[in-house]
Design a protein around this motif. Structure first.
Motif, short mmCIF file in Angstrom:
data_model
loop_
_atom_site.label_atom_id
_atom_site.label_comp_id
_atom_site.label_asym_id
_atom_site.label_seq_id
_atom_site.Cartn_x
_atom_site.Cartn_y
_atom_site.Cartn_z
N ASP A 253 -13.22 10.69 -2.47
CA ASP A 253 -13.48 10.13 -1.14
C ASP A 253 -14.91 9.62 -1.06
OD1 ASP A 253 -13.12 9.48 1.54
OD2 ASP A 253 -13.57 11.51 2.24
N TYR B 19 -6.61 9.33 -1.42
CA TYR B 19 -5.47 9.31 -0.52
C TYR B 19 -4.31 10.14 -1.07
CZ TYR B 19 -7.66 5.93 2.56
OH TYR B 19 -8.52 5.31 3.45
N LEU C 135 -1.41 10.80 1.73
CA LEU C 135 -1.29 9.63 2.61
C LEU C 135 -0.76 8.46 1.77
CD1 LEU C 135 -4.63 9.89 4.63
CD2 LEU C 135 -2.33 10.44 5.43
N GLY D 269 -2.03 5.11 2.71
CA GLY D 269 -3.37 4.85 2.21
C GLY D 269 -3.35 4.45 0.74
N ASP E 214 -1.36 3.83 10.08
CA ASP E 214 -1.40 3.49 8.66
C ASP E 214 -0.96 2.05 8.43
OD1 ASP E 214 -2.43 5.73 7.51
OD2 ASP E 214 -0.52 6.57 6.83
#
Length: 218
Positions: free
Chosen positions: A23, A59, A64, A67, A138
């Motif tokens: 991240d 992600y 996600l 993502g 999203d």
């Protein structure tokens, strides 16, 4: 420890938020890509490509799928954008990337395409829950990112407006998903976007620009 495990391990914790390496690194590289875009450097595209590759891991760790799909899209569009800017530099007399405001037809195409795309992707995420636990935000970010990058590849000032609209949803979604560093970076993106918007706006009005990227849709 494998490289993937390391990327998804914790880098640090602050204010109750746990920040993972993928991240932090991926979004730091993304910031560099945006700054290079502001400067109209062609290196913005390989930098965006690298950011997308790293953020796939981030992600994935947050489960996600939307993502992940967005970053895979970023990777693909970055390759296309690199090609478009290479072409634009060859056609410009001074080797620079020309920027301009979109025509009304181009704006309408971007708006309609973004709206239809968001509805389609949101419906997909809703129908297949494992793709996203927050389908409509999203979908909005997914399609908005595509619209922004396409506009950037064409040298359109509206690219910055598209990023502003993505940030509006991206900041709260990143924090609520546990990707604290992503949320912080989105806030910094906002400042860079405003500065970049001002710069491209002034350049488009300076009267020294070469014609828009010819054949950009090819």
């Amino acid at each position: 420890m494998s490289a993937l495990n390391w990327l998804n391990s914790e880098a640090f914790a602050a204010f109750g938020q746990h920040v993972i390496w993928s991240d932090m690194i991926g979004n730091s590289v993304g910031l560099a890509a945006l700054a290079l875009g502001w400067r109209r450097s062609i290196w913005t595209w390989p930098t965006q490509f690298l950011s997308g590759v790293i953020l796939v891991a981030a992600y994935a760790s947050a489960h996600l799928s939307g993502g992940i799909g967005k970053q895979l899209l970023v990777i693909g569009v970055a390759l296309w954008g690199w090609r478009q800017w290479h072409r634009g530099r060859r056609e410009a007399q001074d080797g620079s990337i020309a920027v301009r405001f979109a025509t009304w037809r181009e704006r309408l195409t971007l708006l309609v395409g973004t709206a239809v795309g968001t509805l389609a992707v949101g419906a997909l995420f809703t129908a297949v829950p494992e793709l996203s636990w927050n389908p409509w935000p999203d979908a909005y970010i997914f399609v908005g990112t595509l619209a922004a990058m396409v506009a950037q590849a064409r040298g359109l000032v509206e690219f910055w407006f598209a990023w502003l609209l993505v940030d509006v949803v991206g900041v709260p979604l990143a924090f609520s998903s546990g990707l604290a560093f992503s949320g912080l970076v989105y806030v910094i993106y906002l400042a860079l976007v405003l500065w970049g918007l001002r710069d491209w706006w002034l350049r488009s009005r300076s009267g020294t620009q070469q014609p828009a990227l010819e054949g950009a849709a090819a």
